[in-house]
Structure formats: structure tokens, C-alpha cells
Design an enzyme around this catalytic site. Structure first.
Site, mmCIF file in Angstrom:
data_model
loop_
_atom_site.group_PDB
_atom_site.id
_atom_site.type_symbol
_atom_site.label_atom_id
_atom_site.label_comp_id
_atom_site.label_asym_id
_atom_site.label_seq_id
_atom_site.Cartn_x
_atom_site.Cartn_y
_atom_site.Cartn_z
ATOM 1 N N ASP A 1 -13.140 3.422 4.970
ATOM 2 C CA ASP A 1 -13.440 4.121 3.724
ATOM 3 C C ASP A 1 -14.449 3.268 2.951
ATOM 4 O O ASP A 1 -14.131 2.667 1.921
ATOM 5 C CB ASP A 1 -12.159 4.311 2.921
ATOM 6 C CG ASP A 1 -11.127 5.089 3.719
ATOM 7 O OD1 ASP A 1 -11.149 6.317 3.678
ATOM 8 O OD2 ASP A 1 -10.316 4.453 4.427
ATOM 9 N N VAL B 1 -10.755 0.014 12.557
ATOM 10 C CA VAL B 1 -10.035 -0.012 13.827
ATOM 11 C C VAL B 1 -10.139 1.375 14.447
ATOM 12 O O VAL B 1 -9.932 2.385 13.770
ATOM 13 C CB VAL B 1 -8.559 -0.413 13.621
ATOM 14 C CG1 VAL B 1 -7.793 -0.362 14.932
ATOM 15 C CG2 VAL B 1 -8.468 -1.798 12.997
ATOM 16 N N HIS C 1 -0.885 3.137 10.615
ATOM 17 C CA HIS C 1 -1.390 3.001 11.986
ATOM 18 C C HIS C 1 -1.979 1.605 12.138
ATOM 19 O O HIS C 1 -1.932 0.794 11.200
ATOM 20 C CB HIS C 1 -2.405 4.105 12.296
ATOM 21 C CG HIS C 1 -3.504 4.218 11.282
ATOM 22 N ND1 HIS C 1 -4.431 3.219 11.076
ATOM 23 C CD2 HIS C 1 -3.812 5.207 10.398
ATOM 24 C CE1 HIS C 1 -5.272 3.592 10.126
ATOM 25 N NE2 HIS C 1 -4.914 4.796 9.687
ATOM 26 N N TYR D 1 2.038 6.443 6.227
ATOM 27 C CA TYR D 1 1.812 7.012 7.550
ATOM 28 C C TYR D 1 0.943 6.024 8.344
ATOM 29 O O TYR D 1 -0.148 6.346 8.803
ATOM 30 C CB TYR D 1 1.178 8.407 7.476
ATOM 31 C CG TYR D 1 1.627 9.280 8.622
ATOM 32 C CD1 TYR D 1 2.916 9.786 8.657
ATOM 33 C CD2 TYR D 1 0.780 9.564 9.689
ATOM 34 C CE1 TYR D 1 3.358 10.547 9.720
ATOM 35 C CE2 TYR D 1 1.213 10.332 10.760
ATOM 36 C CZ TYR D 1 2.502 10.818 10.768
ATOM 37 O OH TYR D 1 2.932 11.571 11.839
ATOM 38 N N GLN E 1 -6.172 11.459 -6.827
ATOM 39 C CA GLN E 1 -7.397 11.343 -6.034
ATOM 40 C C GLN E 1 -7.602 12.546 -5.108
ATOM 41 O O GLN E 1 -8.553 12.582 -4.337
ATOM 42 C CB GLN E 1 -7.424 10.028 -5.260
ATOM 43 C CG GLN E 1 -6.477 9.955 -4.078
ATOM 44 C CD GLN E 1 -6.484 8.581 -3.434
ATOM 45 O OE1 GLN E 1 -6.109 7.596 -4.056
ATOM 46 N NE2 GLN E 1 -6.930 8.498 -2.188
ATOM 47 N N GLY F 1 -4.879 0.481 12.024
ATOM 48 C CA GLY F 1 -5.887 0.099 11.018
ATOM 49 C C GLY F 1 -5.235 -0.540 9.802
ATOM 50 O O GLY F 1 -5.671 -1.589 9.315
ATOM 51 N N HIS F 2 -4.148 0.082 9.326
ATOM 52 C CA HIS F 2 -3.412 -0.494 8.191
ATOM 53 C C HIS F 2 -2.819 -1.853 8.575
ATOM 54 O O HIS F 2 -2.859 -2.791 7.789
ATOM 55 C CB HIS F 2 -2.243 0.414 7.797
ATOM 56 C CG HIS F 2 -2.635 1.779 7.308
ATOM 57 N ND1 HIS F 2 -2.337 2.928 7.987
ATOM 58 C CD2 HIS F 2 -3.280 2.176 6.181
ATOM 59 C CE1 HIS F 2 -2.772 3.976 7.310
ATOM 60 N NE2 HIS F 2 -3.355 3.553 6.217
ATOM 61 N N GLY G 1 -10.111 -1.385 4.023
ATOM 62 C CA GLY G 1 -10.762 -1.150 5.309
ATOM 63 C C GLY G 1 -12.152 -0.554 5.140
ATOM 64 O O GLY G 1 -12.377 0.272 4.249
ATOM 65 N N GLN H 1 -15.227 3.872 -0.769
ATOM 66 C CA GLN H 1 -14.059 3.468 -1.558
ATOM 67 C C GLN H 1 -14.044 1.949 -1.733
ATOM 68 O O GLN H 1 -13.835 1.441 -2.841
ATOM 69 C CB GLN H 1 -12.789 3.931 -0.837
ATOM 70 C CG GLN H 1 -11.521 3.291 -1.321
ATOM 71 C CD GLN H 1 -10.304 3.888 -0.661
ATOM 72 O OE1 GLN H 1 -9.893 4.995 -0.976
ATOM 73 N NE2 GLN H 1 -9.689 3.158 0.257
HETATM 74 P P1 AMP Z 1 -5.088 5.066 3.437
HETATM 75 O O1 AMP Z 1 -3.626 4.901 3.699
HETATM 76 O O2 AMP Z 1 -5.765 6.015 4.361
HETATM 77 O O3 AMP Z 1 -5.398 5.280 1.986
HETATM 78 O O4 AMP Z 1 -5.741 3.660 3.788
HETATM 79 C C1 AMP Z 1 -5.268 2.463 3.227
HETATM 80 C C2 AMP Z 1 -6.220 1.349 3.582
HETATM 81 O O5 AMP Z 1 -6.315 1.247 4.997
HETATM 82 C C3 AMP Z 1 -7.644 1.588 3.062
HETATM 83 O O6 AMP Z 1 -8.196 0.358 2.615
HETATM 84 C C4 AMP Z 1 -8.357 2.094 4.287
HETATM 85 O O7 AMP Z 1 -9.741 1.839 4.276
HETATM 86 C C5 AMP Z 1 -7.675 1.293 5.371
HETATM 87 N N1 AMP Z 1 -7.835 1.959 6.668
HETATM 88 C C6 AMP Z 1 -7.509 3.230 6.985
HETATM 89 N N2 AMP Z 1 -7.863 3.508 8.259
HETATM 90 C C7 AMP Z 1 -8.436 2.371 8.748
HETATM 91 C C8 AMP Z 1 -9.008 2.013 10.003
HETATM 92 N N3 AMP Z 1 -9.077 2.876 11.020
HETATM 93 N N4 AMP Z 1 -9.514 0.775 10.154
HETATM 94 C C9 AMP Z 1 -9.456 -0.114 9.120
HETATM 95 N N5 AMP Z 1 -8.927 0.166 7.923
HETATM 96 C C10 AMP Z 1 -8.412 1.384 7.736
#
Ligand code: AMP
Length: 285
Positions: free
Chosen positions: A149, A175, A33, A31, A60, A35-36, A146, A152
Site C-alpha cells: 500500500d 510479499v 497473511h 485476516y 476509510q 505479508g503482515h 508494507g 498509504q
Molecule cells: P491491511 O491489514 O491490509 O490494512 O494491511 C496492514 C499492513 O500490512 C499495511 O501496512 C499493509 O501495507 C501491509 N501489507 C498488506 N499486504 C502486504 C503484503 N503483501 N506485503 C507487505 N505488506 C503488506
């Protein structure tokens, strides 16, 4: 771009890549965005071959958490990753990652217990276990995470160091949306009212930065001011507002050196997290 669904096939690709240039891994739950995509671009820059994993990791999530309803849209993720120049999307099935009889878990002591670990017991154990498996299967030279988290990222960095993974762990800044809200796949859960109020979290972090810049060093004072702002400007229910050192993630009384200011706030059932890192000049220098 290849979509790889089986662990064995991913392992074969990883072994075949050995000696052919560096491999970068971006673990995600999909999903996607901006940030990813920032992490994917960094992996692209730092390595010759980029693997992005998409796996909503059941171990998790707590029993009452949102594993089932976590947003998923593989077709869209695939298009985004194709445009971003990714080489492999690793999209394993749960039964392949955790086959019958799976019994091995990786746990980083202490670092995963406070902050989000309190409200989510077992969460970081699930995270470190899946990331350890991804690192073993994909054999990346760099893995990108990122700061959104933060706990994490720190837990994973410690795991990689403690267990001697040869992977370099890179942590990139959060982001944000234009109004300051940290981008998150979970933001889609928010009602329009909650979405309008949620930037209060970021404003409370900016307030903390300003107070500390102006010389405040008492964590209790800064945390109380943050709580007041969140309660005044939103209907969110605070899970925690905390300040910890960036090594052991232990709560600090006095803000000195590098400090992580982190928070988690519920908007209805949706739990949002955010954080910032502040650095004060070291008084001993
Ligand atoms: P997730 O899919 O939420 O598990 O996130 C996957 C990776 O993307 C993790 O390393 C998160 O920390 C990073 N991430 C999620 N949201 C953001 C964001 N807004 N800015 C930077 N990294 C992000």
C-alpha cells in the site's frame, strides 16, 4: 500475549512501558497473511515490545465499499500473532475508537488525492486519522507498514513528519504469492478464474521495470505497454496505471530518479492494487 480491547487500557499499558525499552506497532485490519507477519517479525527485531492492532477502520471505507464484508477471523489472527511472539494485540471496538461526538480528522494534503485517492475519496483521511490515533494511544518508537500500500505508507510517513510524531515509520517490501500476486486479505474475494488472471498485474510491473532498464524514459509508453499486457492477459478493468515521483506523488512525464509505478485493477467488484519503485541513474550526476 494480551488481547486489549479498550483504548483506555491500551493507553495505560503504553504509559507503563515508558522507560522500559522500545515499542513497535504494526497496524492491520486483520485476516493476517505472510505479508503482515513479515511486518510483525521486523517489529520484533527492532523493538523490545510489540503491539499489533487489528481494526477494520470504518472511516476509510466509502459508502459503497466492502466494510461489512471485509474478511475477519480473530481466532486465527490471535493464534498467528501468539506464535509470532507478539506482546499485545490491540483489538478495539468501533465505538471505543470513534465515540459519540468524534469530530477530529487528520488529512495530508495533495499526497492522498491522486492514485487510489481518486477512486476512493476520503480514504486516506480515514487512514491518517486512525493511524494518528493509534500512534497517540500506543506511543510506539517504530511503526511498520508494507510497500504493498505504497501511497498509504507515503501519506503516513508524511503525516508523522509533519505533525512531529516521535515514531519512526518503516516501510517493508511487498510479499507475493509464488506466481507474483501481491498477498492481500482481499484476494479471498477472487473467483478461481480471477485468481488465475490476477498475476498479470505483477507481470505488468515487471514489464515496466524491464522497459525502463532498457532505457525507456517516456511514462506514456511504459503505461501503455502495461495496460496492453493487463488487457491481453486478464479480464480485469483498469482503474489506473500511473507513474509518480515518490515525494509528492505527482504524475511524471519523464522517468528519472525514484519513480513509483502503481496500478489498481478491478476483478469484478474486487479492486486489487500493486506497485513497484524504479530508480534510474540521475542524469545530472
Ligand atoms: P491491511 O491489514 O491490509 O490494512 O494491511 C496492514 C499492513 O500490512 C499495511 O501496512 C499493509 O501495507 C501491509 N501489507 C498488506 N499486504 C502486504 C503484503 N503483501 N506485503 C507487505 N505488506 C503488506
Amino acid at each position: 500475549m494480551r488481547v486489549v480491547r479498550s483504548v483506555a487500557a491500551m493507553q495505560r499499558i503504553a504509559l507503563d512501558r515508558r522507560g522500559k525499552g522500545s515499542v513497535g506497532l504494526v497496524p492491520t485490519m486483520g485476516y493476517l497473511h505472510a505479508g503482515h507477519l513479515q511486518l510483525v517479525r521486523a517489529a520484533r527485531k527492532q523493538s523490545d515490545y510489540v503491539v499489533v492492532s487489528i481494526f477494520v477502520n470504518p472511516i476509510q471505507f466509502g459508502p459503497k465499499e466492502d466494510f461489512r464484508r471485509y474478511p475477519r477471523d480473530f481466532a486465527r489472527d490471535r493464534r498467528l500473532l501468539q506464535s509470532a511472539g507478539v506482546d499485545v494485540v490491540f483489538y478495539p471496538r468501533v465505538r471505543d475508537m470513534y465515540p459519540e461526538g468524534f469530530a477530529t480528522f487528520v488529512e495530508v494534503e495533495r499526497l492522498g488525492e491522486g492514485l487510489c485517492g481518486k477512486a476512493r475519496p476520503g480514504h486516506f483521511r480515514g487512514v491518517t486519522t486512525v493511524v494518528a490515533k493509534l500512534l497517540s494511544v500506543v506511543l510506539p518508537d517504530v511503526a511498520v507498514f508494507g510497500a504493498k500500500d505504497a501511497q498509504q505508507a507515503f501519506v503516513i510517513r508524511r503525516m508523522a513528519r509533519d505533525l512531529g510524531f516521535h515514531t519512526r515509520v518503516i516501510i517493508l517490501p511487498t510479499v507475493r504469492e509464488r506466481d507474483g500476486l501481491a498477498m492481500s486479505s482481499r484476494n479471498v474475494y477472487l473467483s478461481p478464474e480471477q485468481r488465475a488472471e490476477a498475476p498479470a498485474l505483477h507481470r505488468s510491473l515487471v514489464l515496466a521495470q524491464n522497459l525502463i532498464r532498457r532505457g525507456e524514459r517516456r511514462a506514456t509508453i511504459v503505461k501503455a505497454a502495461m495496460r496492453r499486457l493487463i488487457q491481453r492477459e486478464s479480464g480485469g478493468r483498469i482503474d489506473y496505471v500511473e507513474m509518480v515521483d515518490t515525494d509528492e506523488l505527482r504524475p511524471v512525464k519523464t522517468i528519472e530518479g525514484e519513480t513509483l509505478v502503481a496500478l489498481a485493477v478491478f476483478f469484478g467488484k474486487t479492486r486489487l492494487i500493486d506497485n513497484t519503485t524504479v530508480k534510474t541513474p540521475n542524469p545530472k550526476l
